[in-house]
Motif scaffolding. Structure first.
Motif: not given
Length: 298
Positions: A30-31, A112-114, A128-131
């Motif tokens: 991410g950023a 709380g993160r993007r 795993l986290y997947i947007a």
């Protein structure tokens, strides 16, 4: 007790957290400011995780029974929740420890993160986290004769699995069975970890003279398996024997799929492999075997 350590890997992108037996590789995409904040959150949670588990270690090494959860810590409760659906089969919360730790740190990482995607790898057990619009490609053994050349399983945001775990001979923990490996996909890593442990235990040939077992206590005096015989070596097996052992594990995995506990399982023994359930991802051809292209003196 030794203190937890934190470092960045040479790629400058992945973070390494270590404390006693826990060794995590964390990736967040991410950023840059979001990734940096996520790393701080994960490291802060990790600092207290092992002491929390040690406080409840006697109960964590005790067979799970039906009823209210007797544990207090959040990771301990994750472990118990992953194990209790398998009662009355013998299982302790320790069967889910690696996956539960991965789940807990992932939750802290992304809170709380993007982020676009994130993964916490605890010795091969992954959360795993997947947007939306993102995916993870993970390796899955599809050729037992060449396990270092896995196929790629593409998992997207729309798919259910968020936990992957592997159990079997040669891993960090002892096994009651003879599977070379059992990889499970489930909704979270703790669930996958507990299930992989039990399916690997079920891939077995009880009483086979070519299988050497010793009481778990002889290898690890504080083992949660106590005096149960764990596998230390497996002699040559016939094709029929491999099939019979895999049949036993397949039945257990299929029951877990029917119960909705897991999405899929990949069972490997000798030259044979079974796939149970629907991976809910796209299996692609095995990845290029980089080891074959290295110079002889590498």
């Amino acid at each position: 007790m030794e203190q937890p350590t934190r470092s960045m890997l040479p790629d400058g992108h992945r973070m390494h957290l270590s404390h006693g037996p826990i060794d995590l590789i964390i990736q967040a995409d991410g950023a840059p400011d979001e990734v940096a904040a996520a790393h701080e959150q994960a490291a802060a949670r990790f600092r207290h995780l092992l002491p929390e588990l040690c406080e409840e270690l006697p109960l964590l090494r005790t067979m799970v029974a039906a009823g209210p959860c007797p544990l207090a810590g959040p990771v301990a409760r994750r472990m118990w929740a992953a194990a209790v659906p398998h009662v009355p089969t013998f299982i302790t919360p320790m069967a889910a420890v690696a996956g539960a730790v991965a789940d807990e740190i992932l939750a802290a990482l992304v809170a709380g993160r993007r982020l676009e995607r994130a993964a916490v790898n605890n010795g091969g057990d992954m959360a795993l986290y997947i947007a939306p619009g993102q995916s993870w490609r993970v390796g899955v053994v599809v050729d037992p004769l060449n396990p270092r050349r896995p196929a790629g399983l593409e998992i997207t945001h729309a798919m259910r699995p968020r936990g992957i775990a592997t159990s079997g001979r040669g891993g960090r923990s002892h096994t009651l069975g003879i599977a070379d490996s059992v990889t499970v996909l489930a909704g979270d890593a703790a669930t996958a970890d507990a299930a992989a442990t039990l399916v690997a235990n079920a891939v077995d040939l009880p009483g086979h003279p070519g299988i050497t077992r010793v009481p778990a206590r002889e290898l690890a005096p504080d083992s949660d398996l106590c005096d149960r015989p764990v596998t230390v070596s497996v002699g040559p097996l016939t094709e029929a024997e491999e099939e019979k052992a895999l049949d036993a594990g397949t039945q257990v995995a299929a029951r877990m799929v029917r119960q909705g506990l897991i999405k899929a399982a990949f069972l490997v023994l000798g030259a044979r492999m079974r796939v149970v359930g629907q991976p809910d991802g796209v299996l692609t051809a095995p990845e290029r075997d980089e080891t074959r292209e290295e110079p002889a003196d590498a």
